[in-house]
Design a protein around this motif. Sequence first.
Motif, PDB file in Angstrom:
ATOM      1  N   ASP A 368       0.938  -1.153  -0.077  1.00 57.81           N
ATOM      2  CA  ASP A 368      -0.007   0.023  -0.060  1.00 57.81           C
ATOM      3  C   ASP A 368       1.003   1.280   0.148  1.00 57.81           C
ATOM      4  O   ASP A 368       2.086   1.024   0.178  1.00 57.81           O
ATOM      5  CB  ASP A 368      -0.917  -0.096   1.289  1.00 57.81           C
ATOM      6  CG  ASP A 368      -0.303  -0.159   2.523  1.00 57.81           C
ATOM      7  OD1 ASP A 368       1.134   0.249   2.569  1.00 57.81           O
ATOM      8  OD2 ASP A 368      -0.818  -0.383   3.563  1.00 57.81           O
ATOM      9  N   GLU A 369       0.261   2.404   0.109  1.00 57.33           N
ATOM     10  CA  GLU A 369       0.824   3.852   0.087  1.00 57.33           C
ATOM     11  C   GLU A 369       2.045   3.963   0.824  1.00 57.33           C
ATOM     12  O   GLU A 369       3.089   4.276   0.940  1.00 57.33           O
ATOM     13  CB  GLU A 369      -0.119   4.736   0.041  1.00 57.33           C
ATOM     14  CG  GLU A 369       0.261   6.138  -0.789  1.00 57.33           C
ATOM     15  CD  GLU A 369      -0.963   6.977  -0.528  1.00 57.33           C
ATOM     16  OE1 GLU A 369      -1.996   6.586  -1.199  1.00 57.33           O
ATOM     17  OE2 GLU A 369      -0.673   8.204  -0.197  1.00 57.33           O
ATOM     18  N   ALA A 370       1.414   3.521   2.303  1.00 55.32           N
ATOM     19  CA  ALA A 370       2.562   3.598   3.311  1.00 55.32           C
ATOM     20  C   ALA A 370       3.784   2.684   3.137  1.00 55.32           C
ATOM     21  O   ALA A 370       5.023   3.144   3.328  1.00 55.32           O
ATOM     22  CB  ALA A 370       1.789   3.494   4.644  1.00 55.32           C
ATOM     23  N   ALA A 371       3.340   1.584   2.613  1.00 58.24           N
ATOM     24  CA  ALA A 371       4.534   0.816   2.447  1.00 58.24           C
ATOM     25  C   ALA A 371       5.471   1.049   1.284  1.00 58.24           C
ATOM     26  O   ALA A 371       6.869   1.173   1.325  1.00 58.24           O
ATOM     27  CB  ALA A 371       4.162  -0.604   2.127  1.00 58.24           C
ATOM     28  N   ALA A 372       4.978   1.802   0.321  1.00 59.73           N
ATOM     29  CA  ALA A 372       5.564   2.445  -0.945  1.00 59.73           C
ATOM     30  C   ALA A 372       6.616   3.369  -0.328  1.00 59.73           C
ATOM     31  O   ALA A 372       7.784   3.514  -0.520  1.00 59.73           O
ATOM     32  CB  ALA A 372       4.824   2.646  -1.926  1.00 59.73           C
ATOM     33  N   VAL A 373       6.103   4.452   0.576  1.00 62.12           N
ATOM     34  CA  VAL A 373       6.791   5.625   0.994  1.00 62.12           C
ATOM     35  C   VAL A 373       7.940   5.212   1.858  1.00 62.12           C
ATOM     36  O   VAL A 373       9.127   5.582   1.664  1.00 62.12           O
ATOM     37  CB  VAL A 373       5.938   6.604   1.676  1.00 62.12           C
ATOM     38  CG1 VAL A 373       6.628   7.438   2.364  1.00 62.12           C
ATOM     39  CG2 VAL A 373       4.788   7.094   0.525  1.00 62.12           C
ATOM     40  N   ALA A 374       7.659   4.203   2.852  1.00 68.75           N
ATOM     41  CA  ALA A 374       8.698   3.484   3.679  1.00 68.75           C
ATOM     42  C   ALA A 374       9.884   3.122   2.935  1.00 68.75           C
ATOM     43  O   ALA A 374      10.964   3.415   3.191  1.00 68.75           O
ATOM     44  CB  ALA A 374       7.940   2.400   4.654  1.00 68.75           C
ATOM     45  N   LEU A 375       9.381   1.996   1.765  1.00 66.63           N
ATOM     46  CA  LEU A 375      10.428   1.429   1.197  1.00 66.63           C
ATOM     47  C   LEU A 375      11.410   2.772   0.294  1.00 66.63           C
ATOM     48  O   LEU A 375      12.602   2.541   0.299  1.00 66.63           O
ATOM     49  CB  LEU A 375       9.983   0.494  -0.043  1.00 66.63           C
ATOM     50  CG  LEU A 375       9.729  -1.003   0.292  1.00 66.63           C
ATOM     51  CD1 LEU A 375       9.092  -1.510  -0.770  1.00 66.63           C
ATOM     52  CD2 LEU A 375      11.037  -1.530   0.479  1.00 66.63           C
ATOM     53  N   ALA A 376      10.852   3.636  -0.162  1.00 67.14           N
ATOM     54  CA  ALA A 376      11.226   4.575  -1.029  1.00 67.14           C
ATOM     55  C   ALA A 376      12.478   5.344  -0.105  1.00 67.14           C
ATOM     56  O   ALA A 376      13.615   5.728  -0.559  1.00 67.14           O
ATOM     57  CB  ALA A 376      10.377   5.412  -1.593  1.00 67.14           C
ATOM     58  N   ASN A 377      12.006   5.631   1.232  1.00 62.35           N
ATOM     59  CA  ASN A 377      12.812   6.339   2.130  1.00 62.35           C
ATOM     60  C   ASN A 377      13.804   5.406   2.823  1.00 62.35           C
ATOM     61  O   ASN A 377      14.578   6.210   3.466  1.00 62.35           O
ATOM     62  CB  ASN A 377      11.848   7.031   2.820  1.00 62.35           C
ATOM     63  CG  ASN A 377      11.131   8.396   2.457  1.00 62.35           C
ATOM     64  OD1 ASN A 377      11.562   8.847   1.521  1.00 62.35           O
ATOM     65  ND2 ASN A 377      10.070   8.838   2.818  1.00 62.35           N
ATOM     66  N   ASP A 378      13.819   3.965   2.455  1.00 67.91           N
ATOM     67  CA  ASP A 378      14.719   3.266   3.387  1.00 67.91           C
ATOM     68  C   ASP A 378      15.941   3.265   2.878  1.00 67.91           C
ATOM     69  O   ASP A 378      16.569   2.398   2.024  1.00 67.91           O
ATOM     70  CB  ASP A 378      13.986   2.099   3.475  1.00 67.91           C
ATOM     71  CG  ASP A 378      14.818   0.964   4.240  1.00 67.91           C
ATOM     72  OD1 ASP A 378      15.575   1.587   5.129  1.00 67.91           O
ATOM     73  OD2 ASP A 378      14.619  -0.250   4.229  1.00 67.91           O
ATOM     74  N   THR A 379      16.695   4.380   2.605  1.00 70.80           N
ATOM     75  CA  THR A 379      18.197   4.605   1.926  1.00 70.80           C
ATOM     76  C   THR A 379      18.804   5.962   2.860  1.00 70.80           C
ATOM     77  O   THR A 379      18.009   6.776   3.026  1.00 70.80           O
ATOM     78  CB  THR A 379      17.902   4.761   0.486  1.00 70.80           C
ATOM     79  OG1 THR A 379      19.079   5.237  -0.255  1.00 70.80           O
ATOM     80  CG2 THR A 379      16.780   5.719   0.120  1.00 70.80           C
ATOM     81  N   PRO A 380      19.921   5.792   2.762  1.00 73.36           N
ATOM     82  CA  PRO A 380      20.651   6.895   3.249  1.00 73.36           C
ATOM     83  C   PRO A 380      20.649   8.318   1.994  1.00 73.36           C
ATOM     84  O   PRO A 380      20.828   9.421   2.603  1.00 73.36           O
ATOM     85  CB  PRO A 380      22.209   6.731   3.550  1.00 73.36           C
ATOM     86  CG  PRO A 380      22.238   5.343   2.868  1.00 73.36           C
ATOM     87  CD  PRO A 380      20.959   4.793   2.628  1.00 73.36           C
ATOM     88  N   TYR A 381      20.356   7.673   1.034  1.00 75.46           N
ATOM     89  CA  TYR A 381      20.219   8.824  -0.201  1.00 75.46           C
ATOM     90  C   TYR A 381      18.964   9.539  -0.403  1.00 75.46           C
ATOM     91  O   TYR A 381      17.828   9.033   0.033  1.00 75.46           O
ATOM     92  CB  TYR A 381      20.651   8.088  -1.373  1.00 75.46           C
ATOM     93  CG  TYR A 381      21.998   7.706  -1.568  1.00 75.46           C
ATOM     94  CD1 TYR A 381      23.002   8.485  -1.538  1.00 75.46           C
ATOM     95  CD2 TYR A 381      22.125   6.231  -1.722  1.00 75.46           C
ATOM     96  CE1 TYR A 381      24.201   7.754  -1.642  1.00 75.46           C
ATOM     97  CE2 TYR A 381      23.265   5.757  -1.785  1.00 75.46           C
ATOM     98  CZ  TYR A 381      24.463   6.455  -1.587  1.00 75.46           C
ATOM     99  OH  TYR A 381      25.662   5.941  -1.666  1.00 75.46           O
TER     100      TYR A 381
END
Length: 458
Positions: A368-381
């Motif tokens: 879902d949307e929350a999971a997508a945002v969490a994955l996208a932000n799961d990086t130091p970049y």
Amino acid sequence: MSTAQVINPATEEVLRTVDLLDEAAVDDAVGRAEDAQRRWARLAPAERAGALRAFAAAVDAHVDELATLEVANSGHPIGQAEWEAGHVRDVLQFYSATPERLSGKQIPVAGGIDVTFNEPLGVVGVITPWNFPMPIAAWGFAPALAAGNAVLLKPAEWTPLTSIRIGELAAESGLDPDLFQVLPGKGAVVGERFVTHPGVRKVVFTGSTEVGTRVMAGAAAQVKRVTLELGGKSANIVFDDCDLERAAATAPYGVFDNAGQDCCARSRILVQRNVYDRFMELLEPAVKGVAVGDPAVRATEMGPLVSRPHWESVASYVPDDAPVAFRGSAPEGPGFWFPPTVLTPQPTDRTVTEEIFGPVVTVLPFDDEAAAVALANDTPYGLSGSIWTDNLSRAVRVSRAVEAGNLSVNSHSSVRYNTPFGGFKQSGLGRELGPDAPLSFTETKNVFFAVEDRAEEL
Ligand code: NAD
């Protein structure tokens, strides 16, 4: 003085031998640049504007030559290389308006007049990487010159040729040769000297986060100004309500442009689970359809990697047992060729977490949307990214939630000379391009002029 051989990455032939400058040569260049900067800043604004327009015209008259040189030195497809040379002209033209518009403020205060001036910094050092030698150099030198500074440009060791030629064109167009100097050399010698020389007042560094961290630490010793444009591991988020055909057809170009050697490469494709299988079915022919080959041929979409050491580094991410979903094609024979490659690894795999900087993309599902945002932000970049959805509210919510400096909705565009560009988190510090870039090459000076009060006589 040492030398370096410049290699054509599509043929492995030696193109030219370039002299690498030593520390003494940098010190000499800084001294001459300091004198030239004072002369430049004293010119009338319209004269500086005219000089930048003449520089832009010289680049415009040599777009074909510069593009051909970049095809040979960097393996960029000819159409892309022409765009890059034209972009240098456009960036110079855009900032040629700056000298006549760099106005400060007049601020209402009691007892006099308060005025701000945007003073040039002095000498600025620009250090560029090898992936987009021309555009990235222009993002530094054009606004810096426009704001009244001198510029020393250090190109990357593997790709100095177009920068050297642009330096010659600047001088041929009438710019003082000491005002804009191109200094080929090693990062550890010329680049480091920009950081340690007190006469260099700002360093604009584009390159890896690892070296950028060192540049920032070194600059701290003199409280030297820095702009940093560093690495990326950007997400291409595909929601189930988007035009899936378009999302799949364009995804390869969001990551494989410039053979994936792009700080903005959308190298993590995140796909909503209920359309994941369909997306992969559509992605396969799109990846296999990428035209990989001789960069001098106009139909070519992707050329070789830049060098043998870089090829080794990219190949290390795709061992024999890698979870390859499918791959495109690449020529055989000499040249640093690597086929477009799609992986479906675990989310913790290093292909998902590290910047590969080659034509390798990972695809991961999300619910879902929350999971997508969490994955996208799961990086130091936090440099770039794309969001595919036809739901306007979702597009706004997700683009506000993704921690990155440059996002595009239903496209993969990221760089325009008239809009700001730069990274969140460890992707960088400061912004280049856009209307405000010249200000990052100035100091604000505030001056209060006391006015004797004779109000009763007026
Ligand atoms: P790099 O960090 O190895 O080198 C970049 C430049 O820094 C080169 O000119 C190099 O000679 C110089 N350098 C090396 N050591 C130095 C030192 N100790 N002091 C000063 N300068 C030194 O990077 P690269 O391999 O040339 O480029 C690839 C990297 O650049 C990738 O991480 C990519 O994401 C990044 N990049 C970022 C952007 C952006 O705008 N954010 C754009 C393009 C590339």
